[in-house]
Design a protein around this motif. Structure first.
Motif, PDB file in Angstrom:
ATOM      1  N   LYS A 225     -39.906 -36.961  19.751  1.00  0.00           N
ATOM      2  CA  LYS A 225     -39.365 -36.346  18.533  1.00  0.00           C
ATOM      3  C   LYS A 225     -39.022 -34.872  18.748  1.00  0.00           C
ATOM      4  O   LYS A 225     -38.215 -34.295  18.014  1.00  0.00           O
ATOM      5  CB  LYS A 225     -40.339 -36.515  17.374  1.00  0.00           C
ATOM      6  N   ASP A 226     -39.630 -34.249  19.764  1.00  0.00           N
ATOM      7  CA  ASP A 226     -39.352 -32.842  20.032  1.00  0.00           C
ATOM      8  C   ASP A 226     -37.920 -32.622  20.517  1.00  0.00           C
ATOM      9  O   ASP A 226     -37.412 -31.496  20.456  1.00  0.00           O
ATOM     10  CB  ASP A 226     -40.328 -32.305  21.092  1.00  0.00           C
ATOM     11  N   LEU A 227     -37.265 -33.661  21.008  1.00  0.00           N
ATOM     12  CA  LEU A 227     -35.908 -33.544  21.533  1.00  0.00           C
ATOM     13  C   LEU A 227     -34.844 -33.919  20.511  1.00  0.00           C
ATOM     14  O   LEU A 227     -33.656 -33.737  20.765  1.00  0.00           O
ATOM     15  CB  LEU A 227     -35.753 -34.438  22.773  1.00  0.00           C
ATOM     16  N   VAL A 228     -35.262 -34.419  19.371  1.00  0.00           N
ATOM     17  CA  VAL A 228     -34.314 -34.907  18.371  1.00  0.00           C
ATOM     18  C   VAL A 228     -33.559 -33.744  17.728  1.00  0.00           C
ATOM     19  O   VAL A 228     -34.151 -32.752  17.301  1.00  0.00           O
ATOM     20  CB  VAL A 228     -35.048 -35.730  17.298  1.00  0.00           C
ATOM     21  N   ASN A 229     -32.228 -33.895  17.679  1.00  0.00           N
ATOM     22  CA  ASN A 229     -31.377 -32.853  17.103  1.00  0.00           C
ATOM     23  C   ASN A 229     -30.056 -33.480  16.647  1.00  0.00           C
ATOM     24  O   ASN A 229     -29.026 -33.316  17.294  1.00  0.00           O
ATOM     25  CB  ASN A 229     -31.105 -31.746  18.132  1.00  0.00           C
TER      26      ASN A 229
ATOM     27  N   GLU B 160     -26.398 -34.632  17.719  1.00  0.00           N
ATOM     28  CA  GLU B 160     -26.314 -34.681  19.184  1.00  0.00           C
ATOM     29  C   GLU B 160     -27.369 -35.611  19.791  1.00  0.00           C
ATOM     30  O   GLU B 160     -27.093 -36.344  20.741  1.00  0.00           O
ATOM     31  CB  GLU B 160     -26.468 -33.281  19.794  1.00  0.00           C
TER      32      GLU B 160
ATOM     33  N   THR C 102     -33.190 -37.445  27.623  1.00  0.00           N
ATOM     34  CA  THR C 102     -32.351 -38.105  26.630  1.00  0.00           C
ATOM     35  C   THR C 102     -31.416 -39.074  27.350  1.00  0.00           C
ATOM     36  O   THR C 102     -31.092 -38.880  28.530  1.00  0.00           O
ATOM     37  CB  THR C 102     -31.523 -37.092  25.825  1.00  0.00           C
TER      38      THR C 102
END
Length: 316
Positions: free
Chosen positions: A164-168, A171, A301
């Protein structure tokens, strides 16, 4: 090749879709799901106000960073205050011009889905090949020569993350069950369908069967449905229920109810999950399959095609 009905919320947006030969989806998880679920070469129609409009072939698809600058859709604002633009787009070749009511018997497959689920509430709905053949003789052929649209805007490649730390968004999106269901549908079509048919004793080539997305039933929605593309006499069906995490007897019972509701031609079902609880029962007619992604790094990702390549299925 698949056929989808793309839900359009307003008449104004429908007009813009038809004028530009574009289908647009918001920068939400559902919008991303529509972008990856519908492939180049698939067929789509627009769905608005219980009517089906036109038939198109998907020529290309793109995600763009600056959708508000080039239109044609204005951003939408939800009651929560969150605003969504339309970065995900399908470039469409017009095939037929039509405007038909959903009450026609030719749309029975998709109409039943809409009736049982109480409305649209989705970006798109997959119809079966019989429906596509019916639509292919409605209305009139589209007139004029089609010039393939050039990509407008600044393109980017949306990805999926397991952390979840990479979710943006838009993108990078988190893995969700609708994305997993879409991946499994395509994995079954491209390599696992023969195993499924042999498991349930169904004769015929895998090319004669289709794997369809969510199918509504009186008590809920089964995630995937396998059936003949052009049934003659009987319609043998296999139901598939998908769970992202661990599955147990509750999920097994749910799939069993779906099988009972779907009628005597249903030959069985498959419960697919990442893992299964130790006390799960073995039920005649239902198989347990585990899924996994080879070589996944939680700090990386992935594109949708990369995950499709890494997806594996194995009977438990």
């Amino acid at each position: 090749m698949a056929y989808f009905l793309v839900a359009v919320a307003t008449k104004e947006n429908l007009k813009k879709c038809i004028e530009t030969n574009l289908a647009g989806f918001t920068g939400s998880i559902n919008g991303y799901w529509a972008l990856v679920d519908i492939e180049i070469g698939d067929y789509v129609s627009f769905l608005h106000g219980a009517r089906v409009y036109n038939l198109y072939r998907v020529e290309d698809k793109v995600a763009i960073k600056n959708p508000d600058e080039i239109g044609p859709w204005r951003p939408i604002k939800l009651p929560s205050g969150r605003e969504y633009s339309f970065p995900f787009r399908l470039l469409l070749r017009p095939i037929r011009q039509l405007s038909e009511s959903m009450v026609r018997p030719e749309f029975a497959y998709i109409a039943e889905n809409l009736l049982l689920r109480g409305g649209y509430r989705k970006t798109h709905f997959q119809a079966d090949e019989v429906t596509l053949h019916n639509v292919s003789v409605m209305g009139n052929p589209s007139e004029g020569e089609f010039e393939k649209l050039a990509h407008e805007g600044i393109p980017f490649t949306p990805k999926i993350a397991f952390s979840k730390d990479l979710v943006n968004p838009p993108e990078v999106f988190p893995m969700r069950e609708v994305i997993l269901q879409s991946l499994l549908r395509k994995a079954l079509e491209r390599g696992f369908l023969r195993n499924v048919l042999e498991t349930f004793g169904l004769e015929g080539n895998p090319e004669d069967f289709e794997v369809l997305g969510e199918k509504a039933l009186p008590s809920g929605h089964v995630d995937l449905l396998i059936k003949p593309k052009h049934p003659i006499g009987i319609v043998p069906k296999i139901l598939i229920e998908v769970k992202m995490g661990s599955a147990g007897n509750t999920e097994l019972g749910q799939l069993g109810r779906y099988i009972s509701e779907s009628g005597p031609e249903t030959v069985g079902g498959i419960l697919i999950a990442r893992s299964f609880k130790r006390n799960i029962k073995r039920v005649p007619g239902i198989r347990l399959w585990g899924y996994s992604f080879r070589g996944i790094n939680q700090d990386a990702t992935y594109t949708y095609p990369e995950l499709l390549e890494k997806l594996t299925l194995e009977e438990v």
